[in-house]
Design an enzyme around this catalytic site. Sequence first.
Site, short mmCIF file in Angstrom:
data_model
loop_
_atom_site.label_atom_id
_atom_site.label_comp_id
_atom_site.label_asym_id
_atom_site.label_seq_id
_atom_site.Cartn_x
_atom_site.Cartn_y
_atom_site.Cartn_z
N ASP A 1 -39.86 -18.12 -13.67
CA ASP A 1 -41.30 -18.28 -13.48
C ASP A 1 -41.81 -17.40 -12.33
OD1 ASP A 1 -41.90 -20.02 -15.52
OD2 ASP A 1 -41.74 -21.83 -14.30
N ILE A 2 -41.08 -17.42 -11.23
CA ILE A 2 -41.51 -16.64 -10.06
C ILE A 2 -41.49 -15.14 -10.37
CG2 ILE A 2 -40.88 -16.00 -7.70
CD1 ILE A 2 -39.92 -18.94 -7.39
#
Length: 438
Positions: free
Chosen positions: A208-209
Site C-alpha cells: 500500500d505504501i
Amino acid sequence: MIRLLYFHFTDSCITISIYHFMVQQDEREVLPMTGALDNIKVIDLSRILAGPWASQMLADMGAQVIKVERPGKGDDTRLWGPPFITPAANKTSANAAYFHCANRNKQSIAVDITTTQGQQLLKALILQADVVIENYKVGGLKQYGLDYASLKALNPKLVYCSITGFGQDGPSAHKAGYDAMIQGEGGLMSLTGEPDGAPMKVGVALVDIATGLYSCNAILAALLARYSTNKGHGQYIDISLLDVQLAILANQGMNYLATGENPQRLGNGHPNIVPYQTFATQDGNLILAIGNDQQFEKFCRLAGCAELADSGRFSTNAVRVLNRKQLIPIIAQKLARHTTAWWVNELEQIAVPCGAVNTLAQVVNHPQIKHRKMIKQVPDENGDLIKTVASPINLSQTPLKYKSASPNLGQHTRQLLSQELGYSQSQIDQLFEAGIIS
C-alpha cells in the site's frame, strides 16, 4: 504571520516582492508560506492507505487536498484501533492512530455520492480541481458519473488516478485487492521469513505504501506533462497493487529472471551479499551490512579471524554467497562475545556498516532522528498538538508544511460548500437535514 517586502531596483522599474512566512510555534521554525504545490487542488475519493498516502504527500507539498468521506462513517481506518488518538464522543468520529498516519494537512467533507445532489456537489468541486484520486473497484464510480470519462468531459485538465488491486483490465481486474493478499499473490511473502519457517508478510503494509509513492510520482509527472507537453490536458493513471508488488521485488525479481529459479527465504540474510544480516550479540542484536571485500577484511581483523579474508572460500563476495552456510556460524560466534554497543562503536571506527536492531521507542529517541526533527507536532481542530512522523522529503526553496492533524469526519463540510462553491447557510442546512452531507 510575518510579511517581508523586498524592493528590487532596475534602470526601468521598481519590482516589489512580498514574502509570507509562518511560524510553527511547536518547532520554533520560520518557514516560507509558499509550497511547491500551492496552486494544486486534489479531490481525494480514496480510503484506507495507498490513496491517502499519495494524497498526504501532495498535501505536505502544499496542495489543497479535500478528502471525500461517507456521512456518518468516513474512512474505514478511522475505526482501525486501538490505539485511538481521539475516541468517538459527542457525535465526533473516532480517529484511530492508523487514520492519523496518512491524513494530515487535509480537509474532510462528508458527502453521500449515491444521491443526485451529492454527485452534483462533488462534480462542482471537481470542476475546479486538478487531481482526483480514487480506489473504488473497476467501474465502481461510473454509476455515479464520477468515472474518468464523465469527469474529463467536465474538466479536460483533470489528472485522474485510479488505484485498484489488479488494474483496470485483465482476468483479475474485477477482484478487490488488499495489502496482505497482494504480498502473498505478488511473491513477497515467498521471500520473507526464516528458511524453514512459514511465509511471512512484512511488518507494515508495504505494498500500500509503495503504491502511494508510485501514485504520487505518477500524478506529479502528469501535472508536469499538462504544463509542458500535453497542452493543458490531464490524463488517466492506472495503478495496480499487484503491478507495484512485482516492481518492488527489485533485485529478487531480476534474480529470478536471470536464473529461472525461485529465490528462497533467507530470514534476515541477503540473497546477493554475505555477510549482510542480523546477528545476536552479548546483549541484543546487530545488523552487519558488509558491502564489499575490503569491509569484510577489516571486520575479520577486528573480530580476530583475519584468516577468513584470506581463505579461498570467503575472500570474495561471490564465494561467500556460495559458502554462506559455513561462514555465518563462524561470524555469529565472534559477534556473540561483545555487546551491541561495543560492536557498533568499534565497527564505525573502521568504516564497516552496522547498526543496532532498535525498538520504535529507541528509534524516536535516536539522536539523529531528533536532529532531523522527524517527529512533528500538528494541531487538531481544538488546537491540541498531535505527534506525527514527518515526511523524509526536504526541499530547500519550497519546504513541506505541517499545518494540521488529520481532520474529524466532515470537519470542513460547511466551510468548503460556502467558500469553494458559494452555498448559502440555508442551502447547506437543507443538505444536512436531507442527510446528503454531514
